[in-house]
Design a protein around this motif. Structure first.
Motif, PDB file in Angstrom:
ATOM      1  N   LEU A   5       0.840  -1.202   0.000  1.00 48.60           N
ATOM      2  CA  LEU A   5       0.000   0.000   0.000  1.00 48.60           C
ATOM      3  C   LEU A   5       0.876   1.253   0.000  1.00 48.60           C
ATOM      4  O   LEU A   5       0.623   2.205  -0.752  1.00 48.60           O
ATOM      5  N   PHE A   6       1.922   1.247   0.824  1.00 53.68           N
ATOM      6  CA  PHE A   6       2.823   2.399   0.897  1.00 53.68           C
ATOM      7  C   PHE A   6       3.442   2.682  -0.471  1.00 53.68           C
ATOM      8  O   PHE A   6       3.466   3.831  -0.935  1.00 53.68           O
ATOM      9  N   ASP A   7       3.951   1.638  -1.117  1.00 55.26           N
ATOM     10  CA  ASP A   7       4.604   1.826  -2.420  1.00 55.26           C
ATOM     11  C   ASP A   7       3.636   2.366  -3.467  1.00 55.26           C
ATOM     12  O   ASP A   7       4.006   3.207  -4.295  1.00 55.26           O
ATOM     13  N   LYS A   8       2.397   1.913  -3.433  1.00 50.42           N
ATOM     14  CA  LYS A   8       1.403   2.389  -4.409  1.00 50.42           C
ATOM     15  C   LYS A   8       1.211   3.902  -4.304  1.00 50.42           C
ATOM     16  O   LYS A   8       1.185   4.618  -5.303  1.00 50.42           O
ATOM     17  N   ILE A   9       1.064   4.379  -3.061  1.00 49.92           N
ATOM     18  CA  ILE A   9       0.807   5.818  -2.866  1.00 49.92           C
ATOM     19  C   ILE A   9       2.076   6.628  -3.132  1.00 49.92           C
ATOM     20  O   ILE A   9       2.046   7.647  -3.817  1.00 49.92           O
ATOM     21  N   TRP A  10       3.190   6.177  -2.600  1.00 50.46           N
ATOM     22  CA  TRP A  10       4.462   6.890  -2.781  1.00 50.46           C
ATOM     23  C   TRP A  10       4.802   7.015  -4.274  1.00 50.46           C
ATOM     24  O   TRP A  10       5.090   8.110  -4.764  1.00 50.46           O
ATOM     25  N   ASN A 115     -13.049  17.157   9.224  1.00 48.86           N
ATOM     26  CA  ASN A 115     -13.574  18.023   8.169  1.00 48.86           C
ATOM     27  C   ASN A 115     -13.478  17.408   6.776  1.00 48.86           C
ATOM     28  O   ASN A 115     -13.870  18.038   5.791  1.00 48.86           O
ATOM     29  N   GLY A 116     -12.947  16.186   6.704  1.00 45.66           N
ATOM     30  CA  GLY A 116     -12.826  15.538   5.395  1.00 45.66           C
ATOM     31  C   GLY A 116     -11.659  16.063   4.582  1.00 45.66           C
ATOM     32  O   GLY A 116     -11.585  15.839   3.373  1.00 45.66           O
ATOM     33  N   LEU A 117     -10.714  16.740   5.236  1.00 45.45           N
ATOM     34  CA  LEU A 117      -9.501  17.201   4.551  1.00 45.45           C
ATOM     35  C   LEU A 117      -8.499  16.068   4.379  1.00 45.45           C
ATOM     36  O   LEU A 117      -7.704  16.054   3.452  1.00 45.45           O
ATOM     37  N   THR A 118      -8.540  15.109   5.295  1.00 39.26           N
ATOM     38  CA  THR A 118      -7.693  13.916   5.229  1.00 39.26           C
ATOM     39  C   THR A 118      -8.462  12.821   4.511  1.00 39.26           C
ATOM     40  O   THR A 118      -9.565  12.457   4.942  1.00 39.26           O
ATOM     41  N   LEU A 119      -7.898  12.313   3.422  1.00 40.61           N
ATOM     42  CA  LEU A 119      -8.602  11.313   2.608  1.00 40.61           C
ATOM     43  C   LEU A 119      -7.653  10.187   2.196  1.00 40.61           C
ATOM     44  O   LEU A 119      -6.432  10.382   2.138  1.00 40.61           O
ATOM     45  N   PRO A 120      -8.201   9.004   1.877  1.00 40.50           N
ATOM     46  CA  PRO A 120      -7.363   7.885   1.450  1.00 40.50           C
ATOM     47  C   PRO A 120      -6.532   8.216   0.210  1.00 40.50           C
ATOM     48  O   PRO A 120      -6.965   8.970  -0.658  1.00 40.50           O
ATOM     49  N   GLY A 121      -5.330   7.646   0.174  1.00 41.89           N
ATOM     50  CA  GLY A 121      -4.473   7.801  -0.994  1.00 41.89           C
ATOM     51  C   GLY A 121      -3.692   9.090  -1.041  1.00 41.89           C
ATOM     52  O   GLY A 121      -2.883   9.306  -1.942  1.00 41.89           O
ATOM     53  N   TYR A 122      -3.910   9.978  -0.067  1.00 43.42           N
ATOM     54  CA  TYR A 122      -3.225  11.275  -0.046  1.00 43.42           C
ATOM     55  C   TYR A 122      -1.790  11.136   0.479  1.00 43.42           C
ATOM     56  O   TYR A 122      -1.479  10.225   1.237  1.00 43.42           O
ATOM     57  N   THR A 133      -0.804  10.304  12.369  1.00 46.85           N
ATOM     58  CA  THR A 133      -2.228  10.064  12.679  1.00 46.85           C
ATOM     59  C   THR A 133      -3.053   9.828  11.417  1.00 46.85           C
ATOM     60  O   THR A 133      -3.897   8.925  11.355  1.00 46.85           O
ATOM     61  N   HIS A 134      -2.807  10.646  10.390  1.00 45.70           N
ATOM     62  CA  HIS A 134      -3.641  10.636   9.182  1.00 45.70           C
ATOM     63  C   HIS A 134      -3.448   9.373   8.342  1.00 45.70           C
ATOM     64  O   HIS A 134      -4.243   9.094   7.453  1.00 45.70           O
ATOM     65  N   GLY A 135      -2.392   8.607   8.647  1.00 46.27           N
ATOM     66  CA  GLY A 135      -2.177   7.345   7.946  1.00 46.27           C
ATOM     67  C   GLY A 135      -3.277   6.336   8.188  1.00 46.27           C
ATOM     68  O   GLY A 135      -3.416   5.363   7.445  1.00 46.27           O
ATOM     69  N   ALA A 136      -4.094   6.575   9.227  1.00 44.40           N
ATOM     70  CA  ALA A 136      -5.223   5.685   9.523  1.00 44.40           C
ATOM     71  C   ALA A 136      -6.195   5.588   8.355  1.00 44.40           C
ATOM     72  O   ALA A 136      -6.971   4.641   8.254  1.00 44.40           O
ATOM     73  N   PHE A 137      -6.155   6.581   7.450  1.00 46.57           N
ATOM     74  CA  PHE A 137      -7.079   6.618   6.311  1.00 46.57           C
ATOM     75  C   PHE A 137      -6.502   5.935   5.070  1.00 46.57           C
ATOM     76  O   PHE A 137      -7.112   5.977   3.999  1.00 46.57           O
ATOM     77  N   GLY A 138      -5.327   5.317   5.213  1.00 43.43           N
ATOM     78  CA  GLY A 138      -4.665   4.788   4.027  1.00 43.43           C
ATOM     79  C   GLY A 138      -4.003   5.919   3.280  1.00 43.43           C
ATOM     80  O   GLY A 138      -4.136   6.061   2.064  1.00 43.43           O
ATOM     81  N   ALA A 139      -3.299   6.771   4.018  1.00 43.51           N
ATOM     82  CA  ALA A 139      -2.558   7.899   3.450  1.00 43.51           C
ATOM     83  C   ALA A 139      -1.098   7.777   3.864  1.00 43.51           C
ATOM     84  O   ALA A 139      -0.794   7.160   4.876  1.00 43.51           O
ATOM     85  N   VAL A 140      -0.204   8.353   3.064  1.00 44.50           N
ATOM     86  CA  VAL A 140       1.203   8.441   3.447  1.00 44.50           C
ATOM     87  C   VAL A 140       1.369   9.796   4.129  1.00 44.50           C
ATOM     88  O   VAL A 140       1.387  10.836   3.479  1.00 44.50           O
ATOM     89  N   SER A 267      -2.312  -3.556   0.166  1.00 44.98           N
ATOM     90  CA  SER A 267      -1.075  -4.246  -0.202  1.00 44.98           C
ATOM     91  C   SER A 267      -1.433  -5.511  -0.966  1.00 44.98           C
ATOM     92  O   SER A 267      -2.264  -6.300  -0.508  1.00 44.98           O
ATOM     93  N   ASP A 268      -0.829  -5.677  -2.135  1.00 46.79           N
ATOM     94  CA  ASP A 268      -1.095  -6.868  -2.941  1.00 46.79           C
ATOM     95  C   ASP A 268      -0.722  -8.119  -2.144  1.00 46.79           C
ATOM     96  O   ASP A 268       0.183  -8.077  -1.288  1.00 46.79           O
TER      97      ASP A 268
END
Length: 464
Positions: A5-10, A115-122, A133-140, A267-268
């Motif tokens: 998952l980390f590699d996909k976003i990075w 507020n929805g400023l933190t989103l997945p994939g960001y 903290t924001h990594g909880a959403f699937g963010a780097v 993560s695959d």
């Protein structure tokens, strides 16, 4: 090729990769507070630069603000100057500021998600170590230094060496009375404060998947305390349900498109991590710290351990820490009289933490020897507390709510624990003097904090 998952976003945010050097990483969301941003804005001013993409930066004062009488001028001149400077910088450079008195104001790591400023994939950065903290959403998401804050303001990019990847699995079901904070403190104690240095951690396993979004934020928040660059959890239906309808989240058709993209963030199956560790959820009980870093932790029923006889430098440091706290190896801490209880911070200042605390204290009375600081992480949390009648439960039990801010997490505002006094704190760090010069801190979750506030001594919440 299989990816984590980390590699996909990075990789999706890599603008340029310098061979043998750092990645130029594009940043989706940049958060600022008053402590680490003044020199960065001044750097832009000195070079005659503007903020490159002002719509991607959001500011909120939180560290230095008082938690009483926020409608009055800040009395401490240093704190007042820092908050005023952020206000001026936001106005001059055209970035969004949620200042004192704004309904969106609060701790930056609380207001981003709500507020929805933190989103997945960001990709998300802030001049604050607990940006994880924001990594909880699937963010780097990771903390950066002031010079890097300037870099992001000027270019919306950052130069970063790519971390290694680690997956920490927590398998099985959690026992009653065990919170997300206990999971995190358990992992840090097992990993040590340097055990994940150089890694970006993905948390996985049955126990992690069972957590609410707010609980996942608590786990990811503490990643930095074992040396990790950040922590993350793959987004799922729990994530999507939390994000849906929030002010800055996609709406209508855009929402449906976003969710389809977010469903690819995992993560695959055959992805390779640089390190992988598995823990059993059944081994975790309510946790407390006994020393002066978050890795010095035990189950609440356990005794302070003996130092490692084979590590002379480590033994000296360990005993120095115990001397500061006033403990001895082999001592049990349950039943120890406590002076202060703090509920709040970017680790445990959300509505679920206040619900949990109120659940324990309902129908009981605060111990006379306890000074309690209950501090919502934002004005939205404060509003929910009042709408749900939690404020009434707390009031009847002898507690008072304070106004939102970082408060007693760190000694940068008026909420300082006096020298020698012992605090049970739901915050993230227990360093010497962290909550005030000479103060002593036991880190714990909201249930331990609540039970202690009622009895006046360090208490296992399962016994109430």
């Amino acid at each position: 090729m299989a990816k984590t998952l980390f590699d996909k976003i990075w990789d999706a945010h890599a603008v340029n990769v310098i061979e043998g050097g750092p990645t130029q990483l594009y940043i989706d969301r940049h958060y600022c507070h008053e402590v680490t941003s003044p020199q960065a804005f001044q750097g832009l001013r000195n070079r005659g630069l503007k903020v490159f993409r002002p719509e991607r930066t959001f500011c909120s004062p939180d560290h230095n603000i008082p938690t009483l009488n926020q409608d009055k001028p800040i009395s401490d001149p240093v704190s007042r100057n820092q908050v005023d400077t952020l206000t001026r910088n936001a106005k001059e450079f055209g970035v969004t500021l949620y200042g004192l008195g704004n309904e969106r104001n609060g701790i930056i790591h609380v207001i981003g998600p709500e507020n929805g400023l933190t989103l997945p994939g960001y990709t998300i950065v802030c001049g604050d170590s607990h940006t994880s903290t924001h990594g909880a959403f699937g963010a780097v998401a990771f903390g950066i230094g002031t010079s890097e804050v300037e870099m992001v303001l000027a270019s919306q990019c950052i130069l970063q060496p790519k971390p290694k990847t680690m997956r920490i699995n927590v398998e099985g079901k959690l026992r009653p009375g065990v919170t997300a904070k206990d999971i995190a403190l358990y992992i840090i104690a097992k990993m040590t404060t340097g055990g994940a240095t150089g890694y970006f951690v993905e948390y996985a396993g049955e126990a992690i998947r069972s957590l609410s979004m707010e609980e996942r934020m608590t786990v990811c928040n503490l990643s930095i305390e074992m040396g990790a660059r950040g922590g993350m959890i793959a987004p799922d239906e729990v994530t999507f349900a939390y994000c849906k309808g929030r002010d800055f989240a996609p709406q209508g058709e855009e929402w449906d498109k976003a969710v389809e993209k977010w469903k690819e963030l995992y993560s695959d199956e055959d992805a390779k991590f640089d390190a992988e560790i598995t823990f059993d959820a059944a081994d975790i009980e309510p946790r407390i710290t006994f020393g002066t870093n978050p890795g010095m932790g035990i189950g609440i029923t356990e005794a302070v351990p003996e130092p490692d006889a084979d590590d002379e430098a480590g033994r000296i440091s360990f005993l120095k820490s115990l001397e500061y706290m006033g403990w001895k190896p082999g001592q049990k801490l349950e039943g120890t009289p406590v002076d202060y209880v703090f509920l709040g911070s970017c680790t445990n200042g959300r509505i679920e933490d206040f619900r949990a605390f109120a659940n324990v204290v309902k129908g009981k009375k605060k111990a006379d020897n306890i000074t309690a600081w209950l501090v919502p992480g934002s004005w939205k949390v404060d509003k929910q507390i009042r709408e749900e009648g939690i404020d009434k439960i707390l009031e009847e039990a002898g507690f008072q709510l304070r106004q939102p801010g970082c408060s007693a997490c760190l000694a940068m505002n008026e909420d300082k624990v006096p020298a020698g006094k012992l605090a049970v704190s739901t915050s993230n760090r227990n360093f010497e003097g962290r909550q005030g010069p000479g103060s002593r801190t036991i880190l714990a979750g909201p249930l331990v904090a609540a039970a202690t506030a009622i009895t006046g001594v360090l208490t296992d919440p399962r016994k109430l």
